[in-house]
Write a protein that holds these residues in place. Structure first.
Motif, PDB file in Angstrom:
ATOM      1  N   ARG A   1       0.846  -1.217  -0.033  1.00 47.46           N
ATOM      2  CA  ARG A   1      -0.223  -0.017  -0.208  1.00 47.46           C
ATOM      3  C   ARG A   1       0.929   1.340  -0.080  1.00 47.46           C
ATOM      4  O   ARG A   1       0.393   2.045  -0.484  1.00 47.46           O
ATOM      5  CB  ARG A   1      -0.899  -0.152   1.222  1.00 47.46           C
ATOM      6  N   TRP A   2       2.100   1.102   0.369  1.00 43.94           N
ATOM      7  CA  TRP A   2       3.099   2.554   0.349  1.00 43.94           C
ATOM      8  C   TRP A   2       3.919   2.604  -0.723  1.00 43.94           C
ATOM      9  O   TRP A   2       4.285   3.505  -1.245  1.00 43.94           O
ATOM     10  CB  TRP A   2       3.977   2.282   1.667  1.00 43.94           C
ATOM     11  N   GLU A   3       3.824   1.445  -1.538  1.00 37.83           N
ATOM     12  CA  GLU A   3       4.689   1.295  -2.687  1.00 37.83           C
ATOM     13  C   GLU A   3       4.341   2.683  -3.925  1.00 37.83           C
ATOM     14  O   GLU A   3       5.214   3.244  -4.225  1.00 37.83           O
ATOM     15  CB  GLU A   3       4.668  -0.152  -3.483  1.00 37.83           C
ATOM     16  N   PRO A   4       3.038   2.717  -4.062  1.00 35.69           N
ATOM     17  CA  PRO A   4       2.693   3.786  -5.095  1.00 35.69           C
ATOM     18  C   PRO A   4       3.168   5.177  -4.491  1.00 35.69           C
ATOM     19  O   PRO A   4       3.481   5.943  -5.505  1.00 35.69           O
ATOM     20  CB  PRO A   4       1.304   3.791  -5.324  1.00 35.69           C
ATOM     21  N   TRP A   5       3.283   5.384  -3.215  1.00 40.37           N
ATOM     22  CA  TRP A   5       3.649   6.593  -2.718  1.00 40.37           C
ATOM     23  C   TRP A   5       5.250   6.771  -2.791  1.00 40.37           C
ATOM     24  O   TRP A   5       5.682   7.938  -2.875  1.00 40.37           O
ATOM     25  CB  TRP A   5       3.079   6.893  -1.467  1.00 40.37           C
ATOM     26  N   LEU A   6       5.809   5.673  -2.425  1.00 39.64           N
ATOM     27  CA  LEU A   6       7.270   5.797  -2.067  1.00 39.64           C
ATOM     28  C   LEU A   6       8.013   5.482  -3.208  1.00 39.64           C
ATOM     29  O   LEU A   6       9.093   6.012  -3.369  1.00 39.64           O
ATOM     30  CB  LEU A   6       7.537   4.469  -0.912  1.00 39.64           C
TER      31      LEU A   6
ATOM     32  N   ILE B   1      11.587   7.524  -4.206  1.00 37.51           N
ATOM     33  CA  ILE B   1      12.847   6.798  -4.232  1.00 37.51           C
ATOM     34  C   ILE B   1      13.568   7.024  -5.623  1.00 37.51           C
ATOM     35  O   ILE B   1      14.720   7.194  -5.726  1.00 37.51           O
ATOM     36  CB  ILE B   1      12.609   5.279  -4.111  1.00 37.51           C
ATOM     37  N   GLY B   2      12.619   7.291  -6.517  1.00 40.10           N
ATOM     38  CA  GLY B   2      13.010   7.713  -8.100  1.00 40.10           C
ATOM     39  C   GLY B   2      13.651   8.809  -8.014  1.00 40.10           C
ATOM     40  O   GLY B   2      14.873   9.226  -8.480  1.00 40.10           O
ATOM     41  N   LEU B   3      13.149   9.952  -7.361  1.00 37.18           N
ATOM     42  CA  LEU B   3      13.773  11.348  -7.337  1.00 37.18           C
ATOM     43  C   LEU B   3      15.057  11.372  -6.431  1.00 37.18           C
ATOM     44  O   LEU B   3      16.145  11.848  -6.811  1.00 37.18           O
ATOM     45  CB  LEU B   3      12.717  12.062  -6.659  1.00 37.18           C
ATOM     46  N   ALA B   4      14.857  10.470  -5.410  1.00 34.25           N
ATOM     47  CA  ALA B   4      16.193  10.439  -4.709  1.00 34.25           C
ATOM     48  C   ALA B   4      17.328   9.798  -5.515  1.00 34.25           C
ATOM     49  O   ALA B   4      18.525  10.281  -5.305  1.00 34.25           O
ATOM     50  CB  ALA B   4      16.153   9.752  -3.251  1.00 34.25           C
ATOM     51  N   THR B   5      16.978   8.613  -6.054  1.00 31.15           N
ATOM     52  CA  THR B   5      17.850   7.979  -7.018  1.00 31.15           C
ATOM     53  C   THR B   5      18.562   9.173  -7.991  1.00 31.15           C
ATOM     54  O   THR B   5      19.814   8.999  -8.208  1.00 31.15           O
ATOM     55  CB  THR B   5      17.396   6.846  -7.678  1.00 31.15           C
TER      56      THR B   5
ATOM     57  N   ILE C   1      14.387  -1.697  -3.731  1.00 34.65           N
ATOM     58  CA  ILE C   1      13.856  -2.915  -4.585  1.00 34.65           C
ATOM     59  C   ILE C   1      13.720  -4.104  -3.500  1.00 34.65           C
ATOM     60  O   ILE C   1      13.096  -5.038  -3.674  1.00 34.65           O
ATOM     61  CB  ILE C   1      14.618  -2.875  -5.877  1.00 34.65           C
ATOM     62  N   GLN C   2      15.109  -4.277  -2.806  1.00 35.83           N
ATOM     63  CA  GLN C   2      14.999  -5.430  -2.049  1.00 35.83           C
ATOM     64  C   GLN C   2      13.700  -5.510  -0.948  1.00 35.83           C
ATOM     65  O   GLN C   2      13.299  -6.481  -0.755  1.00 35.83           O
ATOM     66  CB  GLN C   2      16.430  -5.544  -1.101  1.00 35.83           C
ATOM     67  N   SER C   3      13.460  -4.167  -0.480  1.00 36.73           N
ATOM     68  CA  SER C   3      12.195  -4.284   0.414  1.00 36.73           C
ATOM     69  C   SER C   3      11.036  -4.514   0.027  1.00 36.73           C
ATOM     70  O   SER C   3      10.021  -4.742   0.584  1.00 36.73           O
ATOM     71  CB  SER C   3      12.215  -3.031   1.109  1.00 36.73           C
ATOM     72  N   LEU C   4      11.067  -4.852  -1.482  1.00 37.47           N
ATOM     73  CA  LEU C   4       9.616  -4.965  -1.885  1.00 37.47           C
ATOM     74  C   LEU C   4       9.202  -6.750  -2.198  1.00 37.47           C
ATOM     75  O   LEU C   4       8.302  -7.136  -2.421  1.00 37.47           O
ATOM     76  CB  LEU C   4       9.548  -4.453  -3.678  1.00 37.47           C
TER      77      LEU C   4
END
Length: 146
Positions: free
Chosen positions: A25-30, A34-38, A56-59
């Motif tokens: 449920r957090w994936e679409p927001w996070l 993460i993309g911006l931070a990357t 990605i590992q946390s998924l």
């Protein structure tokens, strides 16, 4: 790519510690964060491993999906970095042939890795993968310091 039923347990260690987990449920927001931070980290340092690898590992992807997600992340990051380097004139065009030829051993390594990946356990695979990423990070750090 999808998360499958046989995920890593939350207590199964990765390289040094227990993995953290991102809820679906957090994936679409996070993911955009993460993309911006990357993008910011890659722009500033040329390193595109942190934060996408831990994220990605946390998924909790299966082994093949994990490799595919990491490969996609690395490919997009490399293309963006290459575009930026060429845009700012920081990439010598004389090295294009050498860079293109360097794809050949990379493809061979991918094929060998795919065979090895099917022969070892999921936990051993993850430990080997993250050990090599750690070694790569250490080598890049040492090269920057020396």
């Amino acid at each position: 790519m999808s998360r499958k039923a046989s995920r890593l347990t939350r207590t199964e260690p990765t390289l040094f510690a227990k993995p953290f987990h991102v809820s679906a449920r957090w994936e679409p927001w996070l993911s955009p964060v993460i993309g911006l931070a990357t993008g910011l980290v890659t722009d500033a340092t040329g390193v595109f491993v942190i934060p996408p690898v831990p994220y990605i590992q946390s998924l909790d992807f299966e082994r093949d999906d994990l490799v595919q997600a990491l490969g996609l992340s690395f490919t997009v990051s490399m293309i963006a970095l290459a575009i930026e380097l060429f845009w700012h004139g920081a990439a010598p065009t004389g090295s294009l042939l050498a860079s293109t030829l360097a794809v050949i051993p990379a493809l061979i390594g991918m094929a060998v890795g795919q065979v090895i990946r099917t022969q070892i356990s999921r936990l051993l695979f993850r430990r080997i993968l993250f050990s090599f990423l750690l070694l790569l990070g250490l080598e890049m750090t040492l090269r920057g310091l020396l």
